[in-house]
Scaffold this motif. Structure first.
Motif, PDB file in Angstrom:
ATOM      1  N   PHE A   1      11.798 -17.623   4.627  1.00 41.93           N
ATOM      2  CA  PHE A   1      11.031 -18.794   4.212  1.00 41.93           C
ATOM      3  C   PHE A   1      10.998 -19.894   5.273  1.00 41.93           C
ATOM      4  N   SER A   2      11.948 -19.834   6.205  1.00 39.09           N
ATOM      5  CA  SER A   2      11.939 -20.831   7.278  1.00 39.09           C
ATOM      6  C   SER A   2      11.152 -20.361   8.501  1.00 39.09           C
ATOM      7  N   LYS A   3      10.982 -19.052   8.641  1.00 42.23           N
ATOM      8  CA  LYS A   3      10.296 -18.499   9.802  1.00 42.23           C
ATOM      9  C   LYS A   3       8.870 -18.018   9.498  1.00 42.23           C
ATOM     10  N   ASN A   4       8.459 -18.074   8.229  1.00 43.15           N
ATOM     11  CA  ASN A   4       7.125 -17.640   7.827  1.00 43.15           C
ATOM     12  C   ASN A   4       6.532 -18.674   6.882  1.00 43.15           C
ATOM     13  N   SER A   5       5.252 -18.920   7.010  1.00 40.77           N
ATOM     14  CA  SER A   5       4.593 -19.858   6.097  1.00 40.77           C
ATOM     15  C   SER A   5       4.358 -19.187   4.749  1.00 40.77           C
ATOM     16  N   THR A   6       4.134 -19.991   3.733  1.00 43.21           N
ATOM     17  CA  THR A   6       3.828 -19.459   2.408  1.00 43.21           C
ATOM     18  C   THR A   6       2.587 -18.579   2.457  1.00 43.21           C
ATOM     19  N   ALA A   7       1.602 -18.989   3.231  1.00 38.71           N
ATOM     20  CA  ALA A   7       0.370 -18.202   3.357  1.00 38.71           C
ATOM     21  C   ALA A   7       0.659 -16.850   4.003  1.00 38.71           C
ATOM     22  N   GLU A   8       1.501 -16.832   5.033  1.00 40.58           N
ATOM     23  CA  GLU A   8       1.822 -15.572   5.708  1.00 40.58           C
ATOM     24  C   GLU A   8       2.563 -14.617   4.761  1.00 40.58           C
ATOM     25  N   ILE A   9       3.484 -15.161   3.990  1.00 41.99           N
ATOM     26  CA  ILE A   9       4.224 -14.323   3.033  1.00 41.99           C
ATOM     27  C   ILE A   9       3.275 -13.761   1.988  1.00 41.99           C
ATOM     28  N   ASN A  10       2.396 -14.607   1.454  1.00 42.89           N
ATOM     29  CA  ASN A  10       1.451 -14.159   0.435  1.00 42.89           C
ATOM     30  C   ASN A  10       0.465 -13.132   0.974  1.00 42.89           C
ATOM     31  N   ASN A  11      -0.014 -13.340   2.182  1.00 46.22           N
ATOM     32  CA  ASN A  11      -0.952 -12.385   2.772  1.00 46.22           C
ATOM     33  C   ASN A  11      -0.323 -11.007   2.921  1.00 46.22           C
ATOM     34  N   LEU A  12       0.945 -10.979   3.322  1.00 44.97           N
ATOM     35  CA  LEU A  12       1.635  -9.702   3.486  1.00 44.97           C
ATOM     36  C   LEU A  12       1.847  -9.023   2.134  1.00 44.97           C
ATOM     37  N   TYR A  13       2.350  -9.758   1.167  1.00 42.32           N
ATOM     38  CA  TYR A  13       2.671  -9.171  -0.130  1.00 42.32           C
ATOM     39  C   TYR A  13       1.440  -8.750  -0.931  1.00 42.32           C
ATOM     40  N   SER A  14       0.287  -9.262  -0.574  1.00 44.35           N
ATOM     41  CA  SER A  14      -0.937  -8.889  -1.292  1.00 44.35           C
ATOM     42  C   SER A  14      -1.741  -7.815  -0.558  1.00 44.35           C
ATOM     43  N   ALA A  15      -1.289  -7.369   0.613  1.00 40.87           N
ATOM     44  CA  ALA A  15      -2.025  -6.377   1.395  1.00 40.87           C
ATOM     45  C   ALA A  15      -1.978  -5.009   0.721  1.00 40.87           C
ATOM     46  N   ASP A  16      -3.032  -4.222   0.924  1.00 41.01           N
ATOM     47  CA  ASP A  16      -3.125  -2.937   0.229  1.00 41.01           C
ATOM     48  C   ASP A  16      -2.217  -1.863   0.793  1.00 41.01           C
ATOM     49  N   ASN A  17      -1.637  -2.084   1.961  1.00 37.96           N
ATOM     50  CA  ASN A  17      -0.691  -1.107   2.513  1.00 37.96           C
ATOM     51  C   ASN A  17       0.762  -1.497   2.268  1.00 37.96           C
ATOM     52  N   ILE A  18       0.983  -2.531   1.455  1.00 37.90           N
ATOM     53  CA  ILE A  18       2.334  -3.000   1.127  1.00 37.90           C
ATOM     54  C   ILE A  18       2.636  -2.685  -0.335  1.00 37.90           C
ATOM     55  N   ILE A  19       3.801  -2.092  -0.572  1.00 39.30           N
ATOM     56  CA  ILE A  19       4.219  -1.733  -1.929  1.00 39.30           C
ATOM     57  C   ILE A  19       5.176  -2.783  -2.464  1.00 39.30           C
ATOM     58  N   THR A  20       4.829  -3.366  -3.593  1.00 44.34           N
ATOM     59  CA  THR A  20       5.697  -4.306  -4.307  1.00 44.34           C
ATOM     60  C   THR A  20       6.263  -3.582  -5.531  1.00 44.34           C
ATOM     61  N   LEU A  21       7.181  -4.228  -6.235  1.00 43.06           N
ATOM     62  CA  LEU A  21       7.896  -3.557  -7.328  1.00 43.06           C
ATOM     63  C   LEU A  21       6.948  -3.023  -8.395  1.00 43.06           C
ATOM     64  N   ASP A  22       5.881  -3.755  -8.676  1.00 42.37           N
ATOM     65  CA  ASP A  22       4.941  -3.319  -9.715  1.00 42.37           C
ATOM     66  C   ASP A  22       4.208  -2.033  -9.347  1.00 42.37           C
ATOM     67  N   LYS A  23       4.241  -1.653  -8.077  1.00 46.91           N
ATOM     68  CA  LYS A  23       3.570  -0.432  -7.627  1.00 46.91           C
ATOM     69  C   LYS A  23       4.533   0.740  -7.448  1.00 46.91           C
ATOM     70  N   MET A  24       5.808   0.511  -7.748  1.00 47.45           N
ATOM     71  CA  MET A  24       6.808   1.574  -7.594  1.00 47.45           C
ATOM     72  C   MET A  24       6.696   2.590  -8.737  1.00 47.45           C
ATOM     73  N   PRO A  25       7.046   3.852  -8.472  1.00 45.24           N
ATOM     74  CA  PRO A  25       6.903   4.884  -9.501  1.00 45.24           C
ATOM     75  C   PRO A  25       7.970   4.874 -10.570  1.00 45.24           C
ATOM     76  N   GLY A  26       9.105   4.205 -10.309  1.00 45.52           N
ATOM     77  CA  GLY A  26      10.240   4.252 -11.244  1.00 45.52           C
ATOM     78  C   GLY A  26      11.090   5.479 -10.975  1.00 45.52           C
ATOM     79  N   TRP A  27      12.342   5.435 -11.453  1.00 42.98           N
ATOM     80  CA  TRP A  27      13.299   6.507 -11.145  1.00 42.98           C
ATOM     81  C   TRP A  27      13.661   7.370 -12.330  1.00 42.98           C
ATOM     82  N   LYS A  28      13.024   7.195 -13.441  1.00 42.07           N
ATOM     83  CA  LYS A  28      13.372   7.984 -14.637  1.00 42.07           C
ATOM     84  C   LYS A  28      12.805   9.396 -14.549  1.00 42.07           C
TER      85      LYS A  28
END
Length: 344
Positions: free
Chosen positions: A317-344
């Motif tokens: 958070f000190s080395k990246n802007s809020t916009a940079e963090i958001n742009n990365l986390y919203s990119a289509d080649n980035i997997i966030t927790l909601d896109k994980m398959p689960g382990w069950k």
């Protein structure tokens, strides 16, 4: 039921014989070609193989205190509206954090049950001194061992070797808890082993840090019987990287994947670093083990073998802007927790 043909049966038999199983004594086998289905015996590792060259997991480390082991994971959620796919914790070295290891482990279980990848590391105290300890270079994590002490540490049956095994025993209790609950762990001990500031690091060659790594893996898997650990061999992006990938390599049988900690923002995510790690990985998954400046989505498309990046807690958070963090986390080649398959 439709009758199976001879060729169908033959194909099924070949697949069955080709599958690799998890073993305490051997490491995982990399794919021969990009679309090969890998069965390592680990759900996590199979998944990392499957996304290599395609997408990258988002991740963040949760540094001390262990009393709040999801603080920085929650900060990512507050910033982006999404949880990272990888959660990371640390066994640590200070008195309060050692006493709160159980809280950290309980969080690892919760994160696993939510579908996250679990990464654990250990800033261990110098076994030649005492624990708990501090960070300073006197008797803490940044203290040093003499060459004689190093030899003793790596020699079975010595006093110093015995002290180190007792320290590992304390950590193995918690790792066994995770195994009992079905939690797989990306285990990244002795991290940045080419980093001379840590007591375990900066010793290249067959009798150096990689020997301690080999001792550690053999002890935890063969002696203690842990079978839920995915061993992540990790180094840092120093100018000596091209030589370090050889000088610190513990051997293919001793790691399941590789990671590079990228802190040299001047050279950043250079192609030379990437290619050095591709060579070191030898077909196994590779990741950005730690970073302060996050990679961009474009950089990760270009260097698509990185299976995850792990931002370092507050530095994210000190080395990246809020916009940079958001742009990365919203990119289509980035997997966030909601896109994980689960382990069950």
């Amino acid at each position: 039921m439709k009758q199976m043909s001879f060729y169908t049966l033959l194909f099924s038999a070949v697949l069955s014989m080709a599958a690799c199983s998890k073993s305490n004594n051997t490491t995982t086998t990399p794919p021969e070609k990009k679309d090969t289905v890998i069965n390592t015996g680990f759900k996590t590792l199979d998944y990392l193989y499957s996304i290599s060259g395609k997408k990258t997991l988002s991740g963040i480390h949760n540094r001390e205190p262990n009393a709040t082991p999801a603080r920085w994971t929650e900060e990512i959620k507050n910033t982006t509206g999404k949880y990272p796919a990888l959660w990371s914790g640390d066994f640590l070295f200070q008195a309060d954090n050692i006493n709160n290891r159980q809280i950290m482990i309980d969080e690892a279980v919760r994160q696993w049950n939510k579908g996250a990848v679990i990464n654990l590391m250990w800033h261990a105290c110098n076994p030649a001194n005492t624990q708990p300890c501090g960070w300073d270079d006197g008797k803490g994590v940044q203290s040093r061992l003499t060459n004689e002490q190093w030899t003793e540490l790596c020699t079975d049956g010595t006093v110093l070797n015995g002290k180190w095994k007792v320290m590992m025993d304390e950590v193995c209790v918690y790792l066994q808890q995770l195994e009992d609950k079905g939690v797989e762990v990306l285990w990244r001990p002795l991290h940045e082993m080419n980093q001379g500031v840590f007591w375990w690091g900066g010793r290249s060659g067959p009798d150096g840090t990689r020997k301690l790594w080999q001792l550690m893996r053999d002890y935890m898997t063969k002696t203690k019987g842990l079978s839920n650990l995915i061993w992540v061999w990790d180094i840092q992006d120093f100018p000596s990287l091209a030589n370090d990938v050889s000088g610190y390599n513990p051997g293919a049988a001793y790691f399941d994947m590789v990671a590079l900690d990228i802190y040299d923002d001047g050279s950043g995510y250079s192609q030379s670093k990437y290619e050095a790690m591709v060579k070191a990985a030898a077909g196994k998954p590779m990741a950005i083990g730690e970073c302060q400046r996050l990679p961009t989505a474009a950089e990760l498309r270009n260097q698509s073998r990185w299976v995850f990046f792990m931002g370092w807690s507050e530095l994210t958070f000190s080395k990246n802007s809020t916009a940079e963090i958001n742009n990365l986390y919203s990119a289509d080649n980035i997997i966030t927790l909601d896109k994980m398959p689960g382990w069950k």
